[in-house]
Design a protein around this motif. Structure first.
Motif, short mmCIF file in Angstrom:
data_model
loop_
_atom_site.label_atom_id
_atom_site.label_comp_id
_atom_site.label_asym_id
_atom_site.label_seq_id
_atom_site.Cartn_x
_atom_site.Cartn_y
_atom_site.Cartn_z
N LYS A 149 0.81 -1.21 0.00
CA LYS A 149 0.00 0.00 0.00
C LYS A 149 0.85 1.27 0.00
CE LYS A 149 -0.91 0.25 4.99
NZ LYS A 149 -1.95 0.14 6.00
N TYR A 150 2.17 1.13 0.14
CA TYR A 150 3.05 2.30 0.18
C TYR A 150 3.73 2.55 -1.17
CZ TYR A 150 2.33 1.20 5.03
OH TYR A 150 1.76 0.90 6.23
N VAL A 151 3.27 1.88 -2.21
CA VAL A 151 3.88 2.00 -3.52
C VAL A 151 3.90 3.46 -3.99
CG1 VAL A 151 3.56 1.38 -5.95
CG2 VAL A 151 3.38 -0.35 -4.19
N HIS A 152 2.87 4.19 -3.70
CA HIS A 152 2.77 5.59 -4.17
C HIS A 152 3.56 6.57 -3.30
CE1 HIS A 152 -0.40 5.20 -1.16
NE2 HIS A 152 -0.29 6.50 -0.99
N PHE A 153 4.12 6.12 -2.17
CA PHE A 153 4.91 6.98 -1.29
C PHE A 153 6.32 7.14 -1.86
CE2 PHE A 153 2.93 6.77 3.20
CZ PHE A 153 1.66 6.73 2.70
N SER A 154 6.90 8.32 -1.68
CA SER A 154 8.32 8.49 -1.99
C SER A 154 9.12 7.91 -0.82
CB SER A 154 8.66 9.97 -2.17
OG SER A 154 8.62 10.62 -0.90
N LEU A 155 10.41 7.71 -1.03
CA LEU A 155 11.24 7.18 0.06
C LEU A 155 11.23 8.12 1.27
CD1 LEU A 155 14.35 5.70 -1.80
CD2 LEU A 155 12.52 4.48 -0.63
N GLU A 156 11.26 9.42 1.01
CA GLU A 156 11.24 10.36 2.13
C GLU A 156 9.91 10.33 2.86
OE1 GLU A 156 13.51 11.96 3.90
OE2 GLU A 156 14.82 10.81 2.59
N GLU A 157 8.81 10.12 2.15
CA GLU A 157 7.50 10.01 2.80
C GLU A 157 7.45 8.76 3.69
OE1 GLU A 157 4.29 12.09 -0.22
OE2 GLU A 157 5.17 10.16 -0.82
N ILE A 158 8.02 7.68 3.20
CA ILE A 158 8.06 6.45 4.00
C ILE A 158 8.89 6.68 5.26
CG2 ILE A 158 8.87 4.06 4.08
CD1 ILE A 158 8.18 3.86 1.09
N ARG A 159 10.09 7.27 5.09
CA ARG A 159 10.95 7.56 6.25
C ARG A 159 10.24 8.48 7.24
NH1 ARG A 159 15.25 7.55 2.23
NH2 ARG A 159 16.54 5.73 2.60
N GLY A 160 9.53 9.49 6.72
CA GLY A 160 8.81 10.42 7.59
C GLY A 160 7.73 9.70 8.39
N LYS A 161 7.00 8.84 7.72
CA LYS A 161 5.95 8.07 8.41
C LYS A 161 6.56 7.17 9.48
CE LYS A 161 1.70 6.23 8.54
NZ LYS A 161 0.70 6.84 9.38
N LEU A 162 7.70 6.56 9.15
CA LEU A 162 8.39 5.71 10.13
C LEU A 162 8.83 6.52 11.35
CD1 LEU A 162 10.55 3.51 7.73
CD2 LEU A 162 8.75 2.69 9.26
N ARG A 163 9.36 7.70 11.11
CA ARG A 163 9.80 8.56 12.22
C ARG A 163 8.61 8.96 13.11
NH1 ARG A 163 12.94 10.74 7.93
NH2 ARG A 163 15.08 10.00 8.11
#
Length: 143
Positions: free
Chosen positions: A83-97
């Motif tokens: 479901k995170y395919v549309h996220f950029s790497l920075e968006e994923i990292r931000g969500k993780l943080r």
């Protein structure tokens, strides 16, 4: 008219008679078994083999159940990561943080090491799926 007993019935009757008597030692038990046509060593070997077979079957069942549970959890995590395919790497990292800060426990601190720039997109997506799973557990009071 008396019906003839089968050897199994006769054996059971003899065992019942022995049970009614005073306790016996090993030698007496073996002698009684031999009188009934049962080899004590073979009986013990058969019983052990049967027990071993049952244990093996139970172990195989537990292993199969564990493997099925592992596959189901792996599939759940992989589907969640998709479901995170549309996220950029920075968006994923931000969500993780965000999730790490929100939960702030040791599991998150350990997993937080994977936020380095060397992590692949797939690793980050899987980590985010796991973080969300931990968040759900925390929210449901399983922490």
């Amino acid at each position: 008219m008396k019906t003839k007993l089968t050897s199994a019935q006769e054996f059971v009757q003899r065992l019942d008679a022995v049970d009614a008597q005073a306790p016996m030692d090993d030698a007496q038990i073996k002698a009684t078994l031999r009188e009934a046509g049962v080899a004590p060593g073979e009986l013990v070997a058969q019983a052990r083999a049967h027990i071993k077979s049952i244990r093996k079957s139970l172990a195989a069942d537990r292993l199969a159940n564990a493997e099925a549970a592992r596959r189901a959890e792996e599939e759940r995590l992989l589907n969640s990561a998709k479901k995170y395919v549309h996220f950029s790497l920075e968006e994923i990292r931000g969500k993780l943080r965000q999730l790490a800060a929100k939960l702030g426990n040791e599991r998150m601190a350990v997993a937080h090491k994977n936020l380095t720039s060397g992590s692949s997109r797939e690793e980050l997506e899987e980590l985010l799926a796991e973080y969300e799973h931990l968040e759900a557990e925390h929210t449901n009071g399983k922490d």
